[in-house]
Design an enzyme around this catalytic site. Structure first.
Site, mmCIF file in Angstrom:
data_model
loop_
_atom_site.group_PDB
_atom_site.id
_atom_site.type_symbol
_atom_site.label_atom_id
_atom_site.label_comp_id
_atom_site.label_asym_id
_atom_site.label_seq_id
_atom_site.Cartn_x
_atom_site.Cartn_y
_atom_site.Cartn_z
ATOM 1 N N GLY A 192 37.501 50.225 42.574
ATOM 2 C CA GLY A 192 38.706 49.414 42.768
ATOM 3 C C GLY A 192 38.673 48.468 43.943
ATOM 4 O O GLY A 192 39.722 47.941 44.330
ATOM 5 N N HIS B 238 32.262 45.394 32.672
ATOM 6 C CA HIS B 238 31.642 44.122 32.267
ATOM 7 C C HIS B 238 30.576 43.664 33.266
ATOM 8 O O HIS B 238 29.871 42.678 33.005
ATOM 9 C CB HIS B 238 32.705 43.042 32.024
#
Length: 380
Positions: A223, A287
């Protein structure tokens, strides 16, 4: 003809965002259909001038300067304010006007328009800086790289056009460690780029569980310094339970001091240390990696999930056809910089099902055409 165009403008102002985007695509198709062969070639080969010109304008402060006044300015005034040579500046201003980056109201009379204000914003300047300094050099090397590798799909993050562009042997993450300036640029860009693509109503509903305040509600894996955790606390104030922010030790050194968020150093390729959390959250992480490494990351999380745990993957979920140009460009960027990709829904399903998970739902944010939440649970 002008009346028809004005009517389209009125229609666009009252359209939904989805309708507006369809209108833009239809008008783009119309524009291309009206081009001659020479028009098409000129448009394609001169496209790089836009980002280069925008970078010059950002460096000079032209866009910011014009947005600070409602009145038009001449080249001499702008030259005094920016320190640029007047003869050079008038040539640049003419280009900016021809590219619709600024408005030209008359001979030697320039003013801000909608594009100027976008380029003068913090988000606009960040886009220009990051793409000019980091993205374009890598993309520029992509044709040579693909030819040299016989057009094989790149999946090795240590052998990409990125390494060719910057003469670097490591991956992008080690590159950032060695170049704090570009690391700051990238982190700022990520913060600004992702700040407006979360549907907080959807997130609040998802996270509204009868959780004990002492139990772990959500683990934000990879994060960063905590911008999304900060937004979760601000936009979902009634949620119960602990929030844990995880990233690499060097990232956690700069973690934001967020009330109600615990920072923890963790490598995504190691087994998840927090067991039985209600939600494990991956936003824009997968990704960055090809499938094999994504499977390794997911298996590390699955091993920590309990019977009531849910994995939430916050990513683009592409359709199988007619993907917009912004998403296809992002896919090529991920290929050139990480050896990874953006994924279609069917690709996501194959990926998660190969790691002991099953798809439960897909919740689109509705603020970006493809961004959504992939909801997965452990296969029993």
């Amino acid at each position: 003809m002008e009346q028809e165009l004005n009517r389209l403008g009125v229609l666009a102002h009252s359209a939904t965002d989805a309708q507006r985007k369809r209108l833009v695509e239809n008008l783009r198709d119309l524009m291309i259909s009206l081009e001659t062969i020479d028009d098409t070639l000129e448009r394609i080969v001169h496209t790089p001038f836009e980002i280069d010109g925008a970078k010059i304008g950002v460096n000079l402060g032209i866009f910011r300067t014009l947005t600070q006044s409602d009145a038009s300015m001449d080249a001499e005034t702008l030259a005094k304010m920016t320190g640029a040579d007047p003869d050079l500046l008038v040539r640049l201003l003419r280009y900016f006007a021809s590219a619709r980056m600024i408005a030209e109201h008359g001979s030697d009379s320039f003013a801000a328009n909608k594009v100027t204000r976008a380029l003068a914003s913090a988000k606009g300047e960040s886009y220009v800086d990051v793409f000019y300094e980091m993205v374009l050099p890598t993309i520029h090397e992509l044709p040579n790289f693909l030819e040299r590798t016989h057009y094989r799909n790149p999946t090795d993050r240590y052998h990409l056009s990125f390494q060719d562009a910057f003469n670097w042997e490591g991956d992008l993450f080690t590159f950032f460690e060695a170049d704090p300036h570009r690391q700051v640029l990238f982190n700022r860009h990520m913060q600004l780029q992702r700040s407006s693509i979360t549907n907080w109503g959807t997130m609040a509903t998802l996270l509204a569980t009868n959780q004990s305040p002492d139990a772990v509600l959500l683990v934000d894996i990879g994060g960063g310094v905590g911008h999304q955790c900060e937004r979760i606390r601000a936009n979902c104030p009634n949620i119960q339970g602990r929030l844990i922010l995880q990233d690499l030790p060097e990232v956690m050194k700069n973690a934001l001091p967020i009330p109600g968020v615990e920072a923890m150093a963790h490598n995504v390729f190691e087994p998840q240390p927090i067991k039985g959390a209600k939600f494990y959250y991956l936003r824009g992480v997968l990704h960055d990696f090809p499938d094999d490494q994504c499977k390794e990351i997911l298996r590390g999380i699955v091993g920590a999930m309990g019977v009531d745990s849910t994995l939430v993957i916050d990513e683009m979920i592409l359709p199988d056809r007619n993907i917009n140009w912004q998403a296809t460009v992002m896919d090529l960027q991920m290929m050139a910089n990480f050896g990874s990709q953006e994924r279609t829904r069917s690709h996501w399903v194959r990926l998660i099902e190969s790691t002991g998970l099953m798809l439960r739902d897909v919740l689109y944010h509705g603020l970006d055409e493809y961004q959504g939440l992939i909801i997965a649970v452990k296969t029993m």
